[in-house]
Design an enzyme around this catalytic site. Structure first.
Site, PDB file in Angstrom:
ATOM      1  N   THR A   1      76.908  47.299 -25.341  1.00 54.14           N
ATOM      2  CA  THR A   1      75.688  47.778 -26.076  1.00 54.14           C
ATOM      3  C   THR A   1      75.203  47.359 -27.480  1.00 54.14           C
ATOM      4  OG1 THR A   1      76.448  49.780 -26.681  1.00 54.14           O
ATOM      5  CG2 THR A   1      75.476  49.450 -24.545  1.00 54.14           C
ATOM      6  N   ASP A   2      74.181  47.132 -27.981  1.00 52.81           N
ATOM      7  CA  ASP A   2      74.067  47.110 -29.350  1.00 52.81           C
ATOM      8  C   ASP A   2      73.795  48.240 -30.035  1.00 52.81           C
ATOM      9  OD1 ASP A   2      71.390  47.943 -28.706  1.00 52.81           O
ATOM     10  OD2 ASP A   2      70.566  45.893 -28.648  1.00 52.81           O
ATOM     11  N   MET A   3      73.495  48.121 -31.441  1.00 53.16           N
ATOM     12  CA  MET A   3      73.336  49.385 -32.105  1.00 53.16           C
ATOM     13  C   MET A   3      72.114  50.499 -31.795  1.00 53.16           C
ATOM     14  SD  MET A   3      73.479  47.781 -35.974  1.00 53.16           S
ATOM     15  CE  MET A   3      73.475  49.404 -36.969  1.00 53.16           C
TER      16      MET A   3
END
Length: 143
Positions: free
Chosen positions: A15-17
């Site tokens: 996942t990203d931020m």
């Protein structure tokens, strides 16, 4: 038409931020699902490699529909979209746990010799595998 399924438990590292799956991970999932498809048909990509051949991606397309987040289990469906003497195109649909479509895509591959990277017809290296794909091609025409 034969459709294979693979399930992926989304890991935090994917996942990203924002907590949403980073777009490139869908391509990795396509590869996992494609390997499962080949295995479900009774063939082995590893055996192809051991025989001196690989099937690199020559084209990829992905269409993102709905976000997938950490902790969800994604179901990836894969099938043969097109098959010709030298090229195989696989189709993919990825679903969230609630059945909502998250992503669609295709990947196209050409079998090549590891030695010189020249394309070679699948039927020249594995007649059974070729015939199985031909069967799927016929089913595509009928559907």
């Amino acid at each position: 038409m034969f459709v294979s399924e693979a399930k992926i438990q989304v890991r935090y590292a994917e996942t990203d931020m924002m907590g949403v799956v980073y777009h490139a991970n869908y391509l990795i999932w396509m590869e996992i699902a494609r390997a499962q498809f080949i295995k479900d048909l009774g063939f082995s990509y590893e055996q192809m490699e051991e025989a001196g051949y690989v099937a690199p991606v020559i084209d990829v397309q992905a269409s993102y529909k709905n976000s997938v987040v950490y902790g969800e289990e994604v179901t990836i469906k894969v099938w043969i979209e097109k098959y010709s003497t030298l090229r195989t195109t696989y189709g993919y649909e990825m679903y969230k746990p609630n059945g909502v479509l998250a992503c669609t895509g295709t990947t196209s591959h050409v079998v090549v010799s590891k030695e010189n990277f020249r394309p070679i017809a699948l039927k020249k290296i594995d007649q059974e595998w070729h015939e199985a794909y031909e069967q799927h091609k016929k089913q595509l025409v009928l559907s």
